[in-house]
Design a protein around this motif. Structure first.
Motif, PDB file in Angstrom:
ATOM      1  N   PHE A  24       0.824  -1.212   0.000  1.00  0.00           N
ATOM      2  CA  PHE A  24       0.000   0.000   0.000  1.00  0.00           C
ATOM      3  C   PHE A  24       0.856   1.260   0.000  1.00  0.00           C
ATOM      4  O   PHE A  24       0.487   2.270  -0.580  1.00  0.00           O
ATOM      5  CB  PHE A  24      -0.933  -0.031   1.222  1.00  0.00           C
ATOM      6  N   ALA A  25       2.007   1.179   0.674  1.00  0.00           N
ATOM      7  CA  ALA A  25       2.935   2.315   0.769  1.00  0.00           C
ATOM      8  C   ALA A  25       4.339   1.758   0.971  1.00  0.00           C
ATOM      9  O   ALA A  25       4.531   0.547   1.093  1.00  0.00           O
ATOM     10  CB  ALA A  25       2.546   3.235   1.925  1.00  0.00           C
ATOM     11  N   ASP A  26       5.317   2.644   1.034  1.00  0.00           N
ATOM     12  CA  ASP A  26       6.698   2.226   1.268  1.00  0.00           C
ATOM     13  C   ASP A  26       6.830   1.541   2.628  1.00  0.00           C
ATOM     14  O   ASP A  26       6.073   1.828   3.562  1.00  0.00           O
ATOM     15  CB  ASP A  26       7.639   3.437   1.228  1.00  0.00           C
ATOM     16  N   SER A  27       7.805   0.658   2.723  1.00  0.00           N
ATOM     17  CA  SER A  27       8.089  -0.018   3.984  1.00  0.00           C
ATOM     18  C   SER A  27       8.299   1.012   5.090  1.00  0.00           C
ATOM     19  O   SER A  27       8.979   2.022   4.897  1.00  0.00           O
ATOM     20  CB  SER A  27       9.347  -0.877   3.828  1.00  0.00           C
ATOM     21  N   GLY A  28       7.705   0.761   6.228  1.00  0.00           N
ATOM     22  CA  GLY A  28       7.797   1.686   7.349  1.00  0.00           C
ATOM     23  C   GLY A  28       6.701   2.734   7.352  1.00  0.00           C
ATOM     24  O   GLY A  28       6.497   3.424   8.351  1.00  0.00           O
ATOM     25  N   GLU A  29       5.992   2.861   6.240  1.00  0.00           N
ATOM     26  CA  GLU A  29       4.897   3.832   6.144  1.00  0.00           C
ATOM     27  C   GLU A  29       3.592   3.174   5.706  1.00  0.00           C
ATOM     28  O   GLU A  29       2.596   3.863   5.470  1.00  0.00           O
ATOM     29  CB  GLU A  29       5.280   4.935   5.154  1.00  0.00           C
ATOM     30  N   ASP A  30       3.589   1.867   5.598  1.00  0.00           N
ATOM     31  CA  ASP A  30       2.435   1.132   5.090  1.00  0.00           C
ATOM     32  C   ASP A  30       1.442   0.869   6.224  1.00  0.00           C
ATOM     33  O   ASP A  30       1.630  -0.036   7.030  1.00  0.00           O
ATOM     34  CB  ASP A  30       2.900  -0.179   4.463  1.00  0.00           C
ATOM     35  N   VAL A  31       0.379   1.671   6.276  1.00  0.00           N
ATOM     36  CA  VAL A  31      -0.597   1.539   7.353  1.00  0.00           C
ATOM     37  C   VAL A  31      -1.380   0.234   7.251  1.00  0.00           C
ATOM     38  O   VAL A  31      -1.776  -0.327   8.267  1.00  0.00           O
ATOM     39  CB  VAL A  31      -1.564   2.743   7.422  1.00  0.00           C
ATOM     40  N   VAL A  32      -1.595  -0.276   6.050  1.00  0.00           N
ATOM     41  CA  VAL A  32      -2.320  -1.543   5.899  1.00  0.00           C
ATOM     42  C   VAL A  32      -1.506  -2.667   6.536  1.00  0.00           C
ATOM     43  O   VAL A  32      -2.046  -3.489   7.279  1.00  0.00           O
ATOM     44  CB  VAL A  32      -2.637  -1.838   4.418  1.00  0.00           C
ATOM     45  N   CYS A  33      -0.224  -2.681   6.287  1.00  0.00           N
ATOM     46  CA  CYS A  33       0.652  -3.666   6.917  1.00  0.00           C
ATOM     47  C   CYS A  33       0.604  -3.525   8.440  1.00  0.00           C
ATOM     48  O   CYS A  33       0.523  -4.515   9.159  1.00  0.00           O
ATOM     49  CB  CYS A  33       2.076  -3.495   6.404  1.00  0.00           C
ATOM     50  N   ALA A  34       0.632  -2.299   8.916  1.00  0.00           N
ATOM     51  CA  ALA A  34       0.584  -2.060  10.363  1.00  0.00           C
ATOM     52  C   ALA A  34      -0.732  -2.541  10.965  1.00  0.00           C
ATOM     53  O   ALA A  34      -0.739  -3.137  12.045  1.00  0.00           O
ATOM     54  CB  ALA A  34       0.795  -0.577  10.662  1.00  0.00           C
ATOM     55  N   PHE A  35      -1.852  -2.301  10.271  1.00  0.00           N
ATOM     56  CA  PHE A  35      -3.159  -2.766  10.758  1.00  0.00           C
ATOM     57  C   PHE A  35      -3.133  -4.279  10.964  1.00  0.00           C
ATOM     58  O   PHE A  35      -3.532  -4.791  12.016  1.00  0.00           O
ATOM     59  CB  PHE A  35      -4.279  -2.485   9.745  1.00  0.00           C
ATOM     60  N   ILE A  36      -2.670  -4.977   9.936  1.00  0.00           N
ATOM     61  CA  ILE A  36      -2.697  -6.439   9.953  1.00  0.00           C
ATOM     62  C   ILE A  36      -1.704  -6.994  10.968  1.00  0.00           C
ATOM     63  O   ILE A  36      -2.042  -7.882  11.751  1.00  0.00           O
ATOM     64  CB  ILE A  36      -2.421  -6.984   8.542  1.00  0.00           C
ATOM     65  N   SER A  37      -0.496  -6.481  10.965  1.00  0.00           N
ATOM     66  CA  SER A  37       0.520  -6.957  11.911  1.00  0.00           C
ATOM     67  C   SER A  37       0.064  -6.788  13.350  1.00  0.00           C
ATOM     68  O   SER A  37       0.181  -7.696  14.168  1.00  0.00           O
ATOM     69  CB  SER A  37       1.836  -6.205  11.701  1.00  0.00           C
ATOM     70  N   SER A  38      -0.458  -5.623  13.663  1.00  0.00           N
ATOM     71  CA  SER A  38      -0.902  -5.347  15.023  1.00  0.00           C
ATOM     72  C   SER A  38      -2.004  -6.308  15.448  1.00  0.00           C
ATOM     73  O   SER A  38      -1.968  -6.864  16.552  1.00  0.00           O
ATOM     74  CB  SER A  38      -1.378  -3.900  15.119  1.00  0.00           C
ATOM     75  N   ALA A  39      -2.975  -6.522  14.578  1.00  0.00           N
ATOM     76  CA  ALA A  39      -4.092  -7.419  14.911  1.00  0.00           C
ATOM     77  C   ALA A  39      -3.605  -8.855  15.089  1.00  0.00           C
ATOM     78  O   ALA A  39      -4.011  -9.541  16.040  1.00  0.00           O
ATOM     79  CB  ALA A  39      -5.157  -7.344  13.821  1.00  0.00           C
ATOM     80  N   CYS A  40      -2.736  -9.316  14.206  1.00  0.00           N
ATOM     81  CA  CYS A  40      -2.233 -10.689  14.302  1.00  0.00           C
ATOM     82  C   CYS A  40      -1.371 -10.895  15.548  1.00  0.00           C
ATOM     83  O   CYS A  40      -1.479 -11.915  16.228  1.00  0.00           O
ATOM     84  CB  CYS A  40      -1.468 -11.063  13.038  1.00  0.00           C
ATOM     85  N   TYR A  41      -0.507  -9.921  15.856  1.00  0.00           N
ATOM     86  CA  TYR A  41       0.295 -10.009  17.074  1.00  0.00           C
ATOM     87  C   TYR A  41      -0.582 -10.006  18.322  1.00  0.00           C
ATOM     88  O   TYR A  41      -0.326 -10.757  19.269  1.00  0.00           O
ATOM     89  CB  TYR A  41       1.311  -8.867  17.155  1.00  0.00           C
ATOM     90  N   LEU A  42      -1.598  -9.166  18.335  1.00  0.00           N
ATOM     91  CA  LEU A  42      -2.500  -9.136  19.490  1.00  0.00           C
ATOM     92  C   LEU A  42      -3.143 -10.503  19.696  1.00  0.00           C
ATOM     93  O   LEU A  42      -3.174 -11.031  20.815  1.00  0.00           O
ATOM     94  CB  LEU A  42      -3.575  -8.061  19.310  1.00  0.00           C
ATOM     95  N   ALA A  43      -3.658 -11.097  18.623  1.00  0.00           N
ATOM     96  CA  ALA A  43      -4.304 -12.402  18.734  1.00  0.00           C
ATOM     97  C   ALA A  43      -3.314 -13.474  19.187  1.00  0.00           C
ATOM     98  O   ALA A  43      -3.597 -14.240  20.119  1.00  0.00           O
ATOM     99  CB  ALA A  43      -4.937 -12.785  17.398  1.00  0.00           C
TER     100      ALA A  43
END
Length: 104
Positions: A24-43
């Motif tokens: 979705f965006a450059d590495s380190g700025e990709d909010v879609v990646c952050a959304f998914i990573s955060s949710a998966c780590y939480l679970a």
């Protein structure tokens, strides 16, 4: 694209595997990646460290997995919530996220 595959045995979700990059965006700025990573780590962290189920999780760049070895019924609310969260994100970002459920 990030592909998240949930594993189901009968009525029970038993884990997931998340692979890829959203793009979705450059590495380190990709909010879609952050959304998914955060949710998966939480679970995964809730299942392994809070509920303390017999489960194995692993992660690397562009990869995360969780496999519940016993008592998956204790994690159903968390995993169903994760499926709901990620499928809603998939509706907003269909070019970046693909969620599937596979019978194992």
């Amino acid at each position: 694209m990030i592909r998240i595959e949930f594993y189901k045995n009968g009525d029970m979700l038993t884990g997931f595997e998340c692979k890829g990059h959203a793009g979705f965006a450059d590495s380190g700025e990709d909010v879609v990646c952050a959304f998914i990573s955060s949710a998966c780590y939480l679970a995964a962290n809730t299942v392994t460290d809070i509920i303390k189920l017999d489960a194995r999780s692993s992660d690397a760049d562009g990869y995360m997995s969780l496999k519940i070895n016993s008592s998956p019924e204790k994690a159903q609310d968390i995993l169903i919530g994760l499926v709901l969260h990620l499928t809603e994100l998939e509706k907003d970002y269909p070019k970046n996220i693909k969620v599937t459920i596979t019978e194992v």
